[in-house]
Design a protein around this motif. Structure first.
Motif, short mmCIF file in Angstrom:
data_model
loop_
_atom_site.label_atom_id
_atom_site.label_comp_id
_atom_site.label_asym_id
_atom_site.label_seq_id
_atom_site.Cartn_x
_atom_site.Cartn_y
_atom_site.Cartn_z
N ASN A 88 0.82 -1.22 0.00
CA ASN A 88 0.00 0.00 0.00
C ASN A 88 0.85 1.27 0.00
OD1 ASN A 88 -2.21 -1.70 0.12
ND2 ASN A 88 -2.55 -1.42 2.30
N ALA A 89 2.06 1.17 0.55
CA ALA A 89 2.95 2.34 0.61
C ALA A 89 3.76 2.51 -0.66
CB ALA A 89 3.89 2.21 1.80
N SER A 90 3.72 1.53 -1.55
CA SER A 90 4.51 1.59 -2.78
C SER A 90 3.89 2.56 -3.77
CB SER A 90 4.61 0.19 -3.41
OG SER A 90 5.26 -0.71 -2.53
N PRO A 91 4.72 3.26 -4.57
CA PRO A 91 4.18 4.23 -5.53
C PRO A 91 3.43 3.54 -6.66
CG PRO A 91 6.53 3.92 -5.86
CD PRO A 91 6.19 3.19 -4.61
N SER A 92 2.46 4.23 -7.21
CA SER A 92 1.71 3.70 -8.34
C SER A 92 2.46 3.97 -9.64
CB SER A 92 0.31 4.33 -8.40
OG SER A 92 0.41 5.74 -8.53
N PHE A 93 2.42 2.98 -10.53
CA PHE A 93 3.05 3.07 -11.86
C PHE A 93 4.45 3.70 -11.79
CE2 PHE A 93 -1.61 3.43 -12.53
CZ PHE A 93 -1.81 2.22 -13.18
N PRO A 94 5.35 3.13 -10.99
CA PRO A 94 6.70 3.72 -10.86
C PRO A 94 7.51 3.54 -12.14
CG PRO A 94 6.64 1.58 -9.82
CD PRO A 94 5.22 1.87 -10.24
N TYR A 95 8.51 4.41 -12.32
CA TYR A 95 9.39 4.28 -13.48
C TYR A 95 10.44 3.19 -13.26
CZ TYR A 95 7.39 8.64 -15.21
OH TYR A 95 6.53 9.61 -15.66
N GLU A 96 10.77 2.93 -11.99
CA GLU A 96 11.77 1.94 -11.65
C GLU A 96 11.17 0.87 -10.74
OE1 GLU A 96 14.69 1.91 -12.93
OE2 GLU A 96 14.78 3.90 -13.83
N LYS A 97 11.86 -0.23 -10.63
CA LYS A 97 11.39 -1.33 -9.79
C LYS A 97 11.32 -0.91 -8.32
CE LYS A 97 14.28 -4.69 -9.14
NZ LYS A 97 15.11 -5.86 -9.42
N VAL A 98 10.30 -1.40 -7.65
CA VAL A 98 10.14 -1.20 -6.21
C VAL A 98 10.32 -2.56 -5.54
CG1 VAL A 98 8.58 -0.49 -4.34
CG2 VAL A 98 8.55 0.72 -6.55
N THR A 99 11.25 -2.65 -4.61
CA THR A 99 11.56 -3.91 -3.96
C THR A 99 11.01 -3.94 -2.53
OG1 THR A 99 13.57 -4.20 -5.26
CG2 THR A 99 13.41 -5.47 -3.22
N ILE A 100 10.32 -5.02 -2.20
CA ILE A 100 9.87 -5.26 -0.83
C ILE A 100 10.63 -6.49 -0.32
CG2 ILE A 100 7.93 -5.88 0.65
CD1 ILE A 100 6.10 -4.34 -1.22
N PHE A 101 11.56 -6.26 0.58
CA PHE A 101 12.35 -7.35 1.17
C PHE A 101 11.60 -7.86 2.39
CE2 PHE A 101 15.72 -8.78 4.15
CZ PHE A 101 16.13 -9.88 3.42
N ILE A 102 11.33 -9.16 2.40
CA ILE A 102 10.51 -9.76 3.46
C ILE A 102 11.39 -10.68 4.30
CG2 ILE A 102 8.41 -11.06 3.97
CD1 ILE A 102 7.53 -10.40 1.04
N LYS A 103 11.56 -10.36 5.56
CA LYS A 103 12.40 -11.16 6.45
C LYS A 103 11.67 -12.44 6.85
CE LYS A 103 15.45 -7.64 8.38
NZ LYS A 103 16.03 -7.09 9.64
N ASN A 104 12.44 -13.39 7.36
CA ASN A 104 11.88 -14.68 7.75
C ASN A 104 10.71 -14.52 8.73
OD1 ASN A 104 13.67 -16.10 6.20
ND2 ASN A 104 15.09 -16.55 7.86
N GLY A 105 9.75 -15.41 8.59
CA GLY A 105 8.56 -15.40 9.45
C GLY A 105 7.37 -15.92 8.68
N THR A 106 6.32 -16.26 9.38
CA THR A 106 5.07 -16.68 8.74
C THR A 106 4.09 -15.51 8.80
OG1 THR A 106 5.40 -19.00 9.31
CG2 THR A 106 3.16 -18.32 8.76
N TYR A 107 3.76 -14.98 7.65
CA TYR A 107 2.87 -13.81 7.53
C TYR A 107 1.48 -14.33 7.17
CZ TYR A 107 7.28 -11.29 7.49
OH TYR A 107 8.53 -10.80 7.83
N THR A 108 0.60 -14.34 8.15
CA THR A 108 -0.75 -14.84 7.94
C THR A 108 -1.63 -13.69 7.47
OG1 THR A 108 -0.38 -16.45 9.72
CG2 THR A 108 -2.65 -16.11 9.00
#
Length: 668
Positions: free
Chosen positions: A393-413
């Protein structure tokens, strides 16, 4: 004391890695000449005849040959006999790659077809020598001993991959242009090589670091070579490997992680309080080498470091580790490069590379990028968010460059949705097995009518140019009917090194004219667990059936050139699953093809089922080529399926399947 009679001794404080001015007396120096006109000279043509003689019929060359030295008639005769032996053909010490470059420079000035043929034979040699796992041995044909290891030593494999890169990108670096078929082979070769590099990067207590000079060709673990070249982390070879990864345009999440990890390791292991002092004679030969303590010295790195502690070590020919250079004999101390400054090239280029790829540098965003190009999700609060959806939700819409979300270990329910406006988004997990996104929706639980299936996703991707790597996506509802784990309704999506787990309808792939790519993934389920209308390529994946049912249910639109294509995949099953179909048509124009796959005995002999749709037998396209295993029984397949010819199978290239605009070649 050293006795000085006819030798003039010079004391020089030399920065490691700086070479003396080139005299062009050595063969590699001749190849690197920048004088194009020289390669049309009589001298160059004479040397070229020697190079042609030294090339074996298999295409490779031996190493450490001064090709410019004049050959006697007997030597020429001996070399002609050696041609058919393939003796000592190698890529070590630059061999074969450098001779190919010489032939390219010759052909640019003199259109002698023998030069072109020599170059192409060398290229074919490199292609044939590559292991299935992407690495190269030091010698090919294989030579017994440590020579069979995957060889990064002296940048051997990097040299080869640079050849493949230049040719596959059809650059002007080489004057000789291979056929389209060969270009496609070099592209695949390069991709396999990079994959091998990613897989051999050493994990030190769970943290990615660098590479050994050689890795076991089967286990991929760091391996021993000569007595003084023990399993270790290499300060030298790892530098060129990292620079090669940094040269890749539009790097995958795996490449980005590899580069970031290697850069962090170089920062951690640099030595800034030592300089190398060399004593050389007037011939330039090193006769004494010492390490001098110096404050604020230019950084250097040890050639060999302990796998678990990064502590530098040194060895003589007895193979016994020593903690300092002074502890080993003069022959090895002075005759081997124990330190290097090559990682300085990585550190120098890293900031620009990170900026280009929208990454942070030392925890601070580069000035060229905004903060919204990189987010970290961590359940312990150490990241920017604790929930994945909040990062999306915090990521920009239609960005010109790649947006990376790095997800650390864990179980995300949580249920995660990547909306249509969140394009160029990349999910990168910390580890495939321990970074888990899970939810338990199913058809009955959703209860929204006949289309409830499509609301059951754990992860839904609507934004184009999405990628995900290094994590697990699960639907945990169990065997309770339709329950999607991953739903992709977007174009140009890539999923690599992931586990996709569920039961019925695990993986839904759709989107108007969508192309999607799965590599090195594990995908499991029960009924129709890979289904939808997208064009999707699966490479090197494990497709695991949990019970007797159907693997695929394609709904390929009429007129689409490709549907689901599985290449080099392995089809496995639970022991209780003994009767599994390759697929059935959700819609009558379904297309599904298996190429070079290993099929377990759980695959039914007939292979395919028509889903009570006789018209599908005329319109669907179900085919196979060159599969193996107990489940591959081509003579027992349903009569309306196909066994492709070699020529037909050659059309199933990555480029053909995944490019955005393609002709329907089935009608030709």
């Amino acid at each position: 004391m050293i006795q000085l009679k006819k030798i003039t001794v010079l004391f020089l404080l030399i920065t490691v890695g700086i070479n003396a001015q080139s005299t062009y007396k050595k063969w590699p120096d001749i190849i690197r000449k920048n004088d194009d006109a020289w390669f049309a000279s009589a001298e160059a043509k004479k040397i070229a005849e020697n190079v042609l003689l030294y090339q074996r019929n298999i295409g490779g060359w031996p190493k450490n040959i001064q090709m410019q030295q004049e050959l006697s008639p007997q030597q020429q005769k001996d070399l002609i006999e050696l041609k058919k032996t393939a003796a000592e053909t190698t890529t070590d010490n630059g061999a074969t790659c450098q001779e190919m470059l010489f032939m390219s420079k010759m052909y640019a000035q003199v259109k002698d077809e023998r030069y072109k043929e020599s170059f192409l034979k060398g290229l074919n040699y490199l292609l044939e020598a590559q292991y299935d796992n992407g690495g190269w041995p030091q010698f090919y044909p294989l030579k017994k001993g440590y020579y069979t290891h995957i060889t990064y030593n002296d940048d051997s494999m990097v040299h080869i991959l640079n050849v493949m890169k230049e040719i596959s990108e059809q650059s002007d670096f080489y004057s000789i242009k291979p056929s389209k078929e060969i270009i496609e082979k070099t592209k695949k070769s390069f991709e396999k090589g990079i994959d091998c590099i990613i897989k051999t990067q050493y994990r030190q207590k769970g943290v990615l670091t660098a590479w050994c000079a050689q890795h076991d060709e089967v286990t991929l673990a760091p391996a021993k070579a000569r007595a003084y070249e023990l399993p270790s982390l290499s300060g030298k070879e790892s530098a060129k490997i990292t620079l090669l990864l940094m040269s890749v345009e539009r790097p995958s999440p795996e490449i980005i992680t590899a580069v970031q990890s290697a850069k962090a390791w170089f920062e951690k292991t640099k030595i800034t309080n030592l300089e190398e002092k060399r004593v050389v004679n007037d011939a330039g030969k090193i006769i004494e080498k010492k390490m001098i303590v110096t404050q604020n010295a230019s950084p250097i790195w040890a050639r060999f470091m302990e796998l678990d502690t990064n502590e530098p070590f040194f060895c003589d020919r007895d193979g016994i580790k020593k903690k300092s250079l002074e502890e080993i004999g003069a022959e090895r101390r002075n005759g081997y490069a124990w330190y290097t400054d090559e990682p300085k090239g990585v550190l120098k280029k890293y900031a620009a590379w990170a900026a280009k790829n929208g990454l942070k540098v030392s925890g601070i965003e580069t000035s060229a990028k905004k903060k919204d190009n990189f987010f970290t999700v961590a359940q312990d609060g150490s990241g920017d968010f604790t929930k994945i959806q909040d990062a999306v939700n915090a990521s920009p819409s239609f960005p010109y460059e790649k947006v990376t979300i790095f997800i650390k270990n864990g179980t995300y329910t949580e249920k995660v949705r990547v909306p249509e406006w969140n394009t160029h988004l990349a999910f990168v997990g910390e580890s495939k097995e321990k970074t888990i996104i899970a939810f338990d929706d199913n058809f009955s639980k959703i209860n929204l009518g006949r289309n409830s299936t499509f609301y059951t996703y754990t992860v839904l991707v609507e934004g184009d140019d999405f990628s995900v790597s290094n994590l697990t996506i699960k639907n945990t509802s169990g065997d309770k009917g339709q329950a999607i784990a991953l739903s992709i309704v977007a174009n140009r999506a890539q999923v690599s090194n992931c586990i996709i787990s569920g039961n019925q309808d695990t993986l839904y792939l759709s989107g108007k004219e969508a192309k999607q790519y799965f590599k090195d993934c594990y995908i499991e389920g029960t009924t129709d667990f890979i289904f939808g209308s997208a064009t999707a390529l699966f490479e090197n994946c494990i497709i695991h059936s949990l019970k007797n049912s159907y693997i695929t249910a394609a709904s390929t639109p009429e007129g689409t050139a490709f549907g689901f294509v599985f290449k080099n995949c392995k089809l496995t099953a639970e022991t209780s699953a003994t009767a599994v179909y390759l697929g059935r048509p959700w819609r009558i124009y379904a297309k599904t093809v298996f190429i070079n796959c290993d099929m377990g005995k759980h695959i039914k002999p007939e292979g395919w089922e028509n889903w009570s749709k006789p018209e599908a037998e005329k319109n669907a396209f179900y085919a196979e080529y060159n599969n193996k295993g107990e489940g591959f029984q081509p003579t027992k397949r349903v009569s309306w399926s196909h066994q492709l010819s070699k020529k037909e199978a050659e059309k199933y290239t990555t480029e053909n399947i995944l490019r955005d605009s393609i002709q329907n070649w089935h009608s030709k």
